[in-house]
Design an enzyme around this catalytic site. Structure first.
Site, PDB file in Angstrom:
ATOM      1  N   SER A   1      30.468  -4.996  22.112  1.00 20.67           N
ATOM      2  CA  SER A   1      29.729  -4.424  23.247  1.00 20.67           C
ATOM      3  C   SER A   1      29.574  -2.905  23.188  1.00 20.67           C
ATOM      4  O   SER A   1      28.764  -2.352  23.935  1.00 20.67           O
ATOM      5  CB  SER A   1      30.410  -4.807  24.563  1.00 20.67           C
ATOM      6  OG  SER A   1      30.111  -6.141  24.867  1.00 20.67           O
TER       7      SER A   1
ATOM      8  N   TYR B   1      20.679  -9.494  17.803  1.00 26.28           N
ATOM      9  CA  TYR B   1      21.779  -9.099  18.697  1.00 26.28           C
ATOM     10  C   TYR B   1      23.150  -9.313  18.030  1.00 26.28           C
ATOM     11  O   TYR B   1      24.038  -8.467  18.140  1.00 26.28           O
ATOM     12  CB  TYR B   1      21.673  -9.902  20.003  1.00 26.28           C
ATOM     13  CG  TYR B   1      22.833  -9.693  20.949  1.00 26.28           C
ATOM     14  CD1 TYR B   1      22.905  -8.565  21.762  1.00 26.28           C
ATOM     15  CD2 TYR B   1      23.868 -10.644  21.047  1.00 26.28           C
ATOM     16  CE1 TYR B   1      23.982  -8.372  22.639  1.00 26.28           C
ATOM     17  CE2 TYR B   1      24.934 -10.459  21.916  1.00 26.28           C
ATOM     18  CZ  TYR B   1      24.985  -9.323  22.706  1.00 26.28           C
ATOM     19  OH  TYR B   1      26.049  -9.134  23.570  1.00 26.28           O
TER      20      TYR B   1
ATOM     21  N   VAL C   1      34.783  -6.569  22.623  1.00 28.98           N
ATOM     22  CA  VAL C   1      35.798  -7.624  22.494  1.00 28.98           C
ATOM     23  C   VAL C   1      36.528  -7.626  21.145  1.00 28.98           C
ATOM     24  O   VAL C   1      37.486  -8.370  20.966  1.00 28.98           O
ATOM     25  CB  VAL C   1      35.244  -9.049  22.750  1.00 28.98           C
ATOM     26  CG1 VAL C   1      35.045  -9.320  24.215  1.00 28.98           C
ATOM     27  CG2 VAL C   1      34.008  -9.321  21.940  1.00 28.98           C
TER      28      VAL C   1
HETATM   29  O1  DON Z   1      27.855 -10.984  23.246  1.00 23.28           O
HETATM   30  C1  DON Z   1      29.075 -11.058  23.145  1.00 23.28           C
HETATM   31  O2  DON Z   1      29.730 -11.863  23.818  1.00 23.28           O
HETATM   32  C2  DON Z   1      29.788 -10.150  22.173  1.00 23.28           C
HETATM   33  N1  DON Z   1      29.011  -9.956  20.987  1.00 23.28           N
HETATM   34  C3  DON Z   1      30.057  -8.816  22.787  1.00 23.28           C
HETATM   35  C4  DON Z   1      30.848  -8.914  24.091  1.00 23.28           C
HETATM   36  C5  DON Z   1      31.765  -7.785  24.309  1.00 23.28           C
HETATM   37  O3  DON Z   1      32.130  -7.042  23.423  1.00 23.28           O
HETATM   38  C6  DON Z   1      32.307  -7.642  25.675  1.00 23.28           C
HETATM   39  N2  DON Z   1      33.351  -6.643  25.673  1.00 23.28           N
HETATM   40  N3  DON Z   1      34.312  -6.403  26.236  1.00 23.28           N
END
Ligand code: DON
Length: 309
Positions: free
Chosen positions: A65, A193, A263
């Site tokens: 993210s 994405y 994440v």
């Molecule tokens: O889209 C997603 O779920 C992951 N590629 C990124 C989510 C994320 O990093 C949320 N962070 N805390």
């Protein structure tokens, strides 16, 4: 610029590391589940050196993210803020990053902000280019400019792992397509994405991006204005209001700096006018933020009065 290890940072890392045992590595993207939950490292990049660090700062991490704030900056430069905010809002949600709930109750159905997954998918949709490859390369080039690191690329394994399991993000895309917020092929958008989220770098590169935001879009190393100050300002504001998802309020009170988490356990921080921070600590709290990374920032902020409030 070489990064010197600092005794003060080392002591803070030892203190914060205790909290890694209370967190869990993200495994909803299976490839991220391989990370070592005990890892914790930090790099701080000052505008005119030196750069200081503690922990294994050479280890590469995927942005996840954290990439959302960078793609937002690119899209704001590509399309202008009036256009972008016709499709994505400016308000925090108070919900988890992957929640679909508010999309259904909002009229119009546009995502509340660009830091939640729904909003980030809309932002990625807006990256200009004739093909997925061209759009991705434009984003990578921008990140190479921000980091001054021409070797930055993405991790194919993590991108594939997320692409194969991104059912919730697919659901968000189909919802957005039904409501005409996006109008491209969902699999293509997810391909772009998931590659965006899998762009990888070390903590030092992350801190370098942070210092560009901290210095209002100016790269303190090359002295180039990489993004207009107004766009750096918008991005930092989102980092404060939504950068740590539904923990952003508590983070603003306890730490008080613009920051964005992912994440994978990364956190990119920008202390306005002072320095950039890159952290890696893959054990996450229940909201998806690095548990020891937040503790480390809390200790650092208290010790050096970093809060901007
Ligand atoms: O889209 C997603 O779920 C992951 N590629 C990124 C989510 C994320 O990093 C949320 N962070 N805390």
């Amino acid at each position: 610029m070489p990064c010197q290890s600092s005794d003060e940072l080392k002591a803070l890392v030892i203190e914060a590391k205790k909290y890694t045992k209370d967190g869990k590595v993200a495994d909803y993207i299976p490839a991220l589940g391989k990370a070592n939950p005990k890892d914790l490292s930090i790099a701080i990049h000052y505008p005119d050196g030196p750069c200081i660090s503690a922990g294994d700062i050479e280890r590469k991490i995927t942005l996840q993210s954290i990439s959302k704030v960078i793609s937002l900056a690119l899209v704001l430069m590509d399309r202008g803020s009036d256009y972008v905010f016709d499709y994505v809002g400016m308000e925090p949600t108070g919900d988890p990053f992957n929640s679909i709930a508010k999309l259904e109750t909002m009229i119009p159905a546009k995502p509340l902000n660009p830091m939640i997954n729904a909003g980030a998918l809309v932002v990625t949709h807006m990256i200009k280019g004739k093909s997925i490859e061209e759009r991705f390369q434009r984003l990578v080039s921008f990140i190479r400019e921000l980091t001054n690191d021409p070797t930055v690329n993405y991790c194919e394994e993590v991108a594939r792992s997320e692409f194969e399991t991104a059912h919730l993000n697919r659901a968000l895309c189909y919802f957005l397509k039904q409501h005409k917020i996006i109008d491209e092929d969902v699999e293509q958008l997810l391909d772009l994405y998931t590659k965006q989220c899998a762009i990888e770098m070390n903590c030092l590169d992350l801190a370098k991006i942070g210092v560009v935001f901290a210095m209002d879009g100016v790269d303190p190393v090359s002295r180039r204005q990489i993004m207009p100050p107004d766009i750096a300002r918008i991005c930092k504001t989102f980092m404060v209001t939504c950068g740590m998802y539904n923990a952003s309020g508590e983070f603003a009170i306890k730490i008080g700096i613009p920051a964005k988490s992912g994440v994978s356990g990364g956190i990119m921080g920008a202390v306005p006018g002072r320095f950039g921070i890159g952290i890696f600590g893959p054990a996450l709290d229940e909201k998806g933020n690095s548990i020891a990374g937040i503790k480390l920032l809390e200790l650092l902020s208290a010790k050096h009065s970093l809060s901007m409030f």
